[in-house]
Design a protein around this motif. Sequence first.
Motif, short mmCIF file in Angstrom:
data_model
loop_
_atom_site.label_atom_id
_atom_site.label_comp_id
_atom_site.label_asym_id
_atom_site.label_seq_id
_atom_site.Cartn_x
_atom_site.Cartn_y
_atom_site.Cartn_z
N PHE A 75 0.85 -1.19 0.00
CA PHE A 75 0.00 0.00 0.00
C PHE A 75 0.88 1.24 0.00
O PHE A 75 2.07 1.20 0.37
CB PHE A 75 -0.96 0.02 1.20
CG PHE A 75 -0.28 0.12 2.54
CD1 PHE A 75 0.01 1.36 3.11
CD2 PHE A 75 0.05 -1.03 3.26
CE1 PHE A 75 0.62 1.46 4.35
CE2 PHE A 75 0.67 -0.94 4.50
CZ PHE A 75 0.95 0.31 5.05
N ALA A 98 0.43 5.44 1.15
CA ALA A 98 -0.42 6.41 1.83
C ALA A 98 0.31 7.73 1.96
O ALA A 98 1.53 7.77 2.15
CB ALA A 98 -0.83 5.89 3.22
N PRO A 143 -5.44 3.10 -1.48
CA PRO A 143 -4.05 2.82 -1.06
C PRO A 143 -3.36 1.80 -1.95
O PRO A 143 -2.14 1.70 -1.94
CB PRO A 143 -4.22 2.28 0.37
CG PRO A 143 -5.63 1.77 0.42
CD PRO A 143 -6.43 2.64 -0.49
#
Length: 697
Positions: free
Chosen positions: A321, A323, A537
């Motif tokens: 992911f 972010a 994400p």
Amino acid sequence: MGFLTPLFLVGLAGLAVPVLIHLTRQEKGKSLGFPSLMFLRRIPFEETSRRRIRHWLLLVMRLAALGLLVAAFARPFVRGGALASVGGPGPEEVVILLDRSYSMDLGDNWARAVDHAKGVAAALRTQDRVSLVTFSETPHLLHRSISDPARVAATLDTLRTGSLATRIGPAIKLARSTLAASERPRQRVVLISDFQRPGWRPDPDATLPAGVTLEPVVIGGENAANLALTDLELGRESAGNRERVTVSARLINTGDTESTTEVTLAVNDTDVGTATVTTPAGGAAPFTFDPFTLTHPFTRGEVRVAEAPGTGLGEDNALHFVASPGGDLSVLIVDPLGGGDSNLYLRGALGIAEGAGFATVLTRGAPRESQLAAADVVVLNGAPFPGGSAGDRLRAFVEEGGGLLLVLGQRTTVPSVHAEFLPATVGPVTEGTGERRLGFVDYDHAVFEAFMGPRSGDFSQAAFYRTRRLDVTDGRVTAQFDDGTPALVEGRRGKGRILVWATGLDRFWNNLALQPVYLPFVHRVTRFLGGRGEIPPWHTAGSTVNLSALATAGVPLEIPPGAVAMEPGGGSVALDPATSLLRLESRGIWEIRPPGERPEHPMAVAANVDVTESDLARMDIEEFVAAVGGETAGGTAGDDSTTADAAAVDPQAADFESRQSFWRYLLAAVFLLMVSETVLANRLSRHRIKEESAMVG
């Protein structure tokens, strides 16, 4: 060389019979009369004699005759080489479809699939042609109608499995179009795959014409044990000027025994947390890590599980992911009535948000320059579009990247000098026509895409009593009432966005504020106008992302000129500056940066595999073959598949054997050997009789 009925080769065990006869045959002596033996002394006589083969030529002839007889009943044939053209079938066009999805990496499935593909190519004759197609989500034609098995084998040695899921339909379509260009009388499709159930959806266009033989080759076993990570989610909450992120996911166990294992969370290549997860047999278990502080843009993360080598798939053992800190959106609400009921529901909705929220400021008059400088989104909630210099400031605010939501009410007016700035012309109030509903919602638009799925929100329950008429000029209608009039119109001006909502956001002109969709609708409208659409994400491997949209969605960075996308496993992909589209072919972290540079926090995109590919349940092969059509081989080939019964014969093999008829030549050779053996045996027998007579004489 092959045999049509190979079970007859068991008869080769009969070759031991002539040897045993030669070694065990006893000579019978003649009985001679003799007088009484009473006056003779009995003397024991011992003789030891090793049996040995004296007539090797006779033995070899008998063994050869028996072996050729067994081979004749097994009905041999030749597919490849120079002998294949002797009485064989006509030229053949073969298309090899090889599955490269990540599920083929289980155990030694990929090695067996490649070996089978090589065997198919090697068995072709000089007049045959072969095409090689690899496929996962999309098919790729690597070789088209060539007669060089060595080239096919060399290409197969360079191939590896990927990160994408199985999609058989497009591969069948490509095979059909490839065969359509061939004039050879015989055509065959060899489909090598693990035939997972999710990989096939019946498609009337994914069929083979009559006369084309389909040969399914099943690789791998069913329901193998495997651990797979899925459903990665990031929960956000504000902590002062920073954000805290909580990572959660699920672990799936497809095995038949309970599994207990450790799952690790890494942030920017540093392990920050572990969790012990116990998953039941054939079930799943959720887990959550302790939150961590998100401080830098494009923070990279990974959730991974350690699985014993050789026990499952590797591609689904990690989730990636990316972010970035979002912060609160600054929303300036302009309402001539002040803080009354007209703002009760709007401000209440903006005050409830998970993670990065909204900081609202309320004003009654036209927005001042200082207020616009601090705002990300301006909401004219029933307020008139300002005139004079205030209107010019609002226009400049939008053109420089701000967002404007025009919520129409009774007091809404637009000066003629600013009318062309809006994507629609505001008309009079429409009322007295009864309740109206939303009859159309554009679920492809960023505002409504979250409501596309089932049980994700129903706008049809909202009733509208009064609206303002909108005549669209150059805007995009994203929602309509059931009478066909526009409800929500979008426009782009410079770097900014405008949304015109034809009714109110309170409960006086409609009851939308009382519906469950109200809060997420207000959030998505505001984030869309603020350029902070909810950035996922991670994306699914095989999908295409618009990097320009990601760069402006809450991250104050732009794609650098000449930037390239660095693949997770090495290598780079050039970006088209006109589109900035990137197809994520493999799972992992993709970095976007200028060539030769390594910024500390480069723009990044995460890709994870489609976890449906981890479901190793096999489809019904017979149903699949019936759906695809064409002529089919009897049974399915492959290491893990079995022929229906002993009588089930590959029609390709039967075609070769019937045209070559080598069994006739073998029977003729058996007859000649037997005649020769008889003549030789008689001559040897007569010769021995003469020798014995001479010895007696």
